[in-house]
Write a protein that holds these residues in place. Sequence first.
Motif, PDB file in Angstrom:
ATOM      1  N   ALA A   1       0.818  -1.208   0.000  1.00  0.00           N
ATOM      2  CA  ALA A   1       0.000   0.000   0.000  1.00  0.00           C
ATOM      3  C   ALA A   1       0.856   1.263   0.000  1.00  0.00           C
ATOM      4  O   ALA A   1       0.510   2.264  -0.632  1.00  0.00           O
ATOM      5  N   LEU A   2       1.969   1.216   0.715  1.00  0.00           N
ATOM      6  CA  LEU A   2       2.814   2.404   0.830  1.00  0.00           C
ATOM      7  C   LEU A   2       3.672   2.640  -0.409  1.00  0.00           C
ATOM      8  O   LEU A   2       4.297   3.701  -0.531  1.00  0.00           O
ATOM      9  N   THR A   3       3.711   1.666  -1.318  1.00  0.00           N
ATOM     10  CA  THR A   3       4.551   1.800  -2.512  1.00  0.00           C
ATOM     11  C   THR A   3       3.746   1.520  -3.770  1.00  0.00           C
ATOM     12  O   THR A   3       4.269   1.031  -4.756  1.00  0.00           O
ATOM     13  N   ALA A   4       2.469   1.860  -3.759  1.00  0.00           N
ATOM     14  CA  ALA A   4       1.579   1.466  -4.849  1.00  0.00           C
ATOM     15  C   ALA A   4       2.037   1.978  -6.205  1.00  0.00           C
ATOM     16  O   ALA A   4       1.851   1.320  -7.221  1.00  0.00           O
ATOM     17  N   GLU A   5       2.654   3.146  -6.225  1.00  0.00           N
ATOM     18  CA  GLU A   5       3.022   3.710  -7.527  1.00  0.00           C
ATOM     19  C   GLU A   5       4.153   2.941  -8.193  1.00  0.00           C
ATOM     20  O   GLU A   5       4.412   3.098  -9.386  1.00  0.00           O
ATOM     21  N   VAL A   6       4.858   2.072  -7.439  1.00  0.00           N
ATOM     22  CA  VAL A   6       5.984   1.337  -8.006  1.00  0.00           C
ATOM     23  C   VAL A   6       5.511   0.260  -8.974  1.00  0.00           C
ATOM     24  O   VAL A   6       6.096   0.044 -10.028  1.00  0.00           O
ATOM     25  N   TRP A   7       4.426  -0.443  -8.619  1.00  0.00           N
ATOM     26  CA  TRP A   7       4.080  -1.643  -9.356  1.00  0.00           C
ATOM     27  C   TRP A   7       2.701  -1.585 -10.008  1.00  0.00           C
ATOM     28  O   TRP A   7       2.360  -2.443 -10.810  1.00  0.00           O
ATOM     29  N   ALA A   8       1.899  -0.589  -9.664  1.00  0.00           N
ATOM     30  CA  ALA A   8       0.539  -0.547 -10.199  1.00  0.00           C
ATOM     31  C   ALA A   8       0.416   0.569 -11.227  1.00  0.00           C
ATOM     32  O   ALA A   8       0.737   1.715 -10.936  1.00  0.00           O
ATOM     33  N   ARG A   9      -0.019   0.240 -12.383  1.00  0.00           N
ATOM     34  CA  ARG A   9      -0.223   1.243 -13.423  1.00  0.00           C
ATOM     35  C   ARG A   9      -1.266   2.251 -12.965  1.00  0.00           C
ATOM     36  O   ARG A   9      -2.407   1.915 -12.684  1.00  0.00           O
ATOM     37  N   GLY A  10      -0.870   3.500 -12.864  1.00  0.00           N
ATOM     38  CA  GLY A  10      -1.786   4.532 -12.423  1.00  0.00           C
ATOM     39  C   GLY A  10      -2.028   4.550 -10.932  1.00  0.00           C
ATOM     40  O   GLY A  10      -2.847   5.324 -10.443  1.00  0.00           O
ATOM     41  N   GLY A  11      -1.347   3.684 -10.174  1.00  0.00           N
ATOM     42  CA  GLY A  11      -1.555   3.630  -8.739  1.00  0.00           C
ATOM     43  C   GLY A  11      -0.892   4.783  -8.019  1.00  0.00           C
ATOM     44  O   GLY A  11      -0.083   5.533  -8.572  1.00  0.00           O
ATOM     45  N   ARG A  12      -1.238   4.928  -6.749  1.00  0.00           N
ATOM     46  CA  ARG A  12      -0.627   5.968  -5.923  1.00  0.00           C
ATOM     47  C   ARG A  12      -0.500   5.422  -4.510  1.00  0.00           C
ATOM     48  O   ARG A  12      -1.320   4.617  -4.079  1.00  0.00           O
ATOM     49  N   PRO A  13       0.511   5.821  -3.761  1.00  0.00           N
ATOM     50  CA  PRO A  13       0.699   5.254  -2.418  1.00  0.00           C
ATOM     51  C   PRO A  13      -0.379   5.711  -1.448  1.00  0.00           C
ATOM     52  O   PRO A  13      -0.916   6.818  -1.560  1.00  0.00           O
ATOM     53  N   VAL A  14      -0.680   4.852  -0.516  1.00  0.00           N
ATOM     54  CA  VAL A  14      -1.609   5.172   0.575  1.00  0.00           C
ATOM     55  C   VAL A  14      -0.925   6.108   1.559  1.00  0.00           C
ATOM     56  O   VAL A  14       0.278   5.991   1.825  1.00  0.00           O
ATOM     57  N   ASP A  15      -1.685   7.034   2.128  1.00  0.00           N
ATOM     58  CA  ASP A  15      -1.212   7.837   3.259  1.00  0.00           C
ATOM     59  C   ASP A  15      -1.594   7.114   4.542  1.00  0.00           C
ATOM     60  O   ASP A  15      -2.785   6.885   4.797  1.00  0.00           O
ATOM     61  N   LEU A  16      -0.612   6.744   5.341  1.00  0.00           N
ATOM     62  CA  LEU A  16      -0.835   6.027   6.602  1.00  0.00           C
ATOM     63  C   LEU A  16      -0.538   6.962   7.769  1.00  0.00           C
ATOM     64  O   LEU A  16       0.534   7.554   7.833  1.00  0.00           O
ATOM     65  N   ILE A  17      -1.502   7.083   8.675  1.00  0.00           N
ATOM     66  CA  ILE A  17      -1.305   7.850   9.908  1.00  0.00           C
ATOM     67  C   ILE A  17      -1.539   6.903  11.077  1.00  0.00           C
ATOM     68  O   ILE A  17      -2.612   6.308  11.196  1.00  0.00           O
ATOM     69  N   THR A  18      -0.541   6.749  11.923  1.00  0.00           N
ATOM     70  CA  THR A  18      -0.664   5.883  13.096  1.00  0.00           C
ATOM     71  C   THR A  18      -0.912   6.734  14.345  1.00  0.00           C
ATOM     72  O   THR A  18      -0.855   7.963  14.302  1.00  0.00           O
ATOM     73  N   ASP A  19      -1.183   6.041  15.463  1.00  0.00           N
ATOM     74  CA  ASP A  19      -1.568   6.727  16.706  1.00  0.00           C
ATOM     75  C   ASP A  19      -2.710   7.688  16.430  1.00  0.00           C
ATOM     76  O   ASP A  19      -2.756   8.801  16.968  1.00  0.00           O
ATOM     77  N   ALA A  20      -3.636   7.243  15.598  1.00  0.00           N
ATOM     78  CA  ALA A  20      -4.778   8.057  15.190  1.00  0.00           C
ATOM     79  C   ALA A  20      -6.049   7.294  15.537  1.00  0.00           C
ATOM     80  O   ALA A  20      -6.486   6.424  14.774  1.00  0.00           O
ATOM     81  N   PHE A  21      -6.622   7.579  16.679  1.00  0.00           N
ATOM     82  CA  PHE A  21      -7.784   6.847  17.179  1.00  0.00           C
ATOM     83  C   PHE A  21      -9.052   7.541  16.684  1.00  0.00           C
ATOM     84  O   PHE A  21      -9.368   8.650  17.092  1.00  0.00           O
ATOM     85  N   VAL A  22      -9.782   6.871  15.774  1.00  0.00           N
ATOM     86  CA  VAL A  22     -10.989   7.462  15.208  1.00  0.00           C
ATOM     87  C   VAL A  22     -12.109   7.422  16.245  1.00  0.00           C
ATOM     88  O   VAL A  22     -12.408   6.366  16.808  1.00  0.00           O
ATOM     89  N   THR A  23     -12.707   8.576  16.491  1.00  0.00           N
ATOM     90  CA  THR A  23     -13.751   8.696  17.517  1.00  0.00           C
ATOM     91  C   THR A  23     -15.132   8.947  16.935  1.00  0.00           C
ATOM     92  O   THR A  23     -16.124   8.845  17.648  1.00  0.00           O
ATOM     93  N   ARG A  24     -15.201   9.271  15.646  1.00  0.00           N
ATOM     94  CA  ARG A  24     -16.509   9.568  15.058  1.00  0.00           C
ATOM     95  C   ARG A  24     -16.475   9.387  13.546  1.00  0.00           C
ATOM     96  O   ARG A  24     -15.537   9.797  12.879  1.00  0.00           O
TER      97      ARG A  24
ATOM     98  N   ASN B   1      -2.261  12.392  19.759  1.00  0.00           N
ATOM     99  CA  ASN B   1      -1.444  13.165  20.707  1.00  0.00           C
ATOM    100  C   ASN B   1      -2.231  14.304  21.341  1.00  0.00           C
ATOM    101  O   ASN B   1      -1.730  15.419  21.494  1.00  0.00           O
ATOM    102  N   GLY B   2      -3.483  14.026  21.688  1.00  0.00           N
ATOM    103  CA  GLY B   2      -4.305  15.005  22.369  1.00  0.00           C
ATOM    104  C   GLY B   2      -4.976  16.013  21.465  1.00  0.00           C
ATOM    105  O   GLY B   2      -5.762  16.841  21.936  1.00  0.00           O
ATOM    106  N   SER B   3      -4.693  15.978  20.165  1.00  0.00           N
ATOM    107  CA  SER B   3      -5.298  16.910  19.214  1.00  0.00           C
ATOM    108  C   SER B   3      -6.364  16.203  18.395  1.00  0.00           C
ATOM    109  O   SER B   3      -6.254  15.015  18.090  1.00  0.00           O
ATOM    110  N   GLU B   4      -7.390  16.956  18.023  1.00  0.00           N
ATOM    111  CA  GLU B   4      -8.492  16.418  17.232  1.00  0.00           C
ATOM    112  C   GLU B   4      -8.328  16.827  15.773  1.00  0.00           C
ATOM    113  O   GLU B   4      -7.982  17.971  15.472  1.00  0.00           O
ATOM    114  N   HIS B   5      -8.568  15.868  14.875  1.00  0.00           N
ATOM    115  CA  HIS B   5      -8.426  16.113  13.441  1.00  0.00           C
ATOM    116  C   HIS B   5      -9.675  15.599  12.727  1.00  0.00           C
ATOM    117  O   HIS B   5     -10.296  14.633  13.157  1.00  0.00           O
ATOM    118  N   ARG B   6     -10.016  16.268  11.643  1.00  0.00           N
ATOM    119  CA  ARG B   6     -11.151  15.809  10.844  1.00  0.00           C
ATOM    120  C   ARG B   6     -10.773  15.847   9.366  1.00  0.00           C
ATOM    121  O   ARG B   6     -10.066  16.756   8.913  1.00  0.00           O
TER     122      ARG B   6
END
Length: 589
Positions: free
Chosen positions: A241-264, A284-289
């Motif tokens: 997933a992180l290297t999708a553009e290497v082997w997939a025609r027209g692919g693009r890598p996934v953006d992975l965010i860890t320590d990200a607890f989805v609350t809603r 890390n105590g901050s909320e993101h949407r």
Amino acid sequence: MRDVIVIGAGGGGPVVAKELAAQGLDVLLLEAGPRHANPREEWTTFEDDANNPLTGYLRWGPSDRSKPAWFREWPQNSFVWQLSGVGGTTQHFYGNYPRAYPGVFEGYDGADRNGYDVDHRFPFTYGELVPYFEWVEATMPVMTAAMGHKEQTFFRGAETLGLPVQTTKTTHRPSYRPQENAILQPGGTAGKTSDKDLLNYPQATGCTFCGYCFQGCMRPNGAPRNQFAKRSTDNSYVPMALTAEVWARGGRPVDLITDAFVTRVHAEKRHGVLTATGVTWLSNGSEHREDARVVVMSGGCTENPRLWFNSGLPNPNGWVGRGYTDHFFDWVFGVFDDYTGNPKGVGSSARLDYPPYGGLENVGLPPALAAFAGTLSDSGIRGQYKNGRGRTGPWDGPAGRVMGPELKEVLSHGLDRLLSVLVITDDDVEAQNRVTLSALPADENGPIPKVTFKQRQRTARTLRNREFMARKAAELLRGAGAKKVYRIDWAPLILHVQSSMRMGSSERNSVVDPRGETRAVKRLFVADNSALSNGLGGPNPTLTAQALATRTAEKILQTYFDGDPWVRSSSPVVSTDPRISVRLGQLGL
């Protein structure tokens, strides 16, 4: 706005993320726990350091191990084994990849068709899922397990049961075989020596027979991450997933965010239909949407219902969180006069299937897990507790854990003269088993889940299945030459969890429709074990969950992005593709 947001990087989420990114979609993958990017530096082989559910590096909790594990309420005496972090609970598995039994799908008309959970079948035929099985099997890759002495002993016992050897990936009848598993076959010096100086990549490739399959995989030493032996998703789908553009025609890598607890999960009415629009997460105590055209829930059987309820989403038929299904495990082991090699090599490389009852697996364990497995009893100490259980059968004495002088005798030659068999039953989906929100105080991520599991109130069919398979395990061990056989009668250990957001054909008792989309909220999909329709007949759930996730990804592309199906029209690139290794090195991974 993203095309797709995937919640959870365990067994199912990375599959959807990788497949959709390979088709050129903009995918964000959110994981509540850590990413162990450098296992050789971050992990040890000490069993408590890895597996302690409160403090281990493979636990359900935040990256910082000085902080407490995340809490859940279990009103019954049980243990739900759950992990956070990239790879999720696939880090805590043996790589076993059998297909579900055909009898659990619609349209099955075999002689044993009424022996399964007939009220909760998959809402399509087995044949429809076969191409997705094959896609995952090629991607991982799945292959015949590497075997050793303990497998030879298991097969010697299986031969005495009068069953044939299975030669197909699909199970059609009672039979035995090597496991089909997602662990790379040993190559070079791997599997031929225990000298760690001779087990470095590329001199050694694949499984090094270290015996520590249960606690992640970081071998061979020096190998690229996508060539670690055990194909947990942190070693397979995530690197892809992180290297999708290497082997997939027209692919693009996934953006992975860890320590990200989805609350809603956010949803709003669009054209009179409730529609998912995005998610909010804490880091890390901050909320993101962030908003997205499609949201995929892959947080697992406990966390998906929790997130649903905490998001205030509707539950019109009451089935969100219901049907929380496992495989009613038991543990039977034999003591032999001769060497068995029990803790050596791949953890589980031999199986026996017995549709529609369930199956048996040979499982070799390192010392601490062996002690855990041998003492987790509902019958107490053999011959001492009068609790109405202590089941008798073709094992020695009543069921229960072995203690005192008897235990000393069992272990007088160590673990190398034991052979352990895991009993796995086909369980019924029961509405009484469920996840709700607890009345206990919320944690930093919101109200916590309550897992109610009537573990000791199984259906008559489930209880019959367990007794039948436990007896087969004892007969197998006797046939293999065990001088004594012990049945532990395991207490509730909730693994192989399935079906809490189940897919079904009826609106009365399912959360997602046959495409994997939730019935109550459009553009919201479920793609992990929680979407499975039933107990699969008894086989391990990972392959079926990932095949279903691949199918769901294809449905997402067709339904909301005007894409064409790809599984039948192209060939997958395996997760050990050397181009991925090169790209991972460039990324510092």
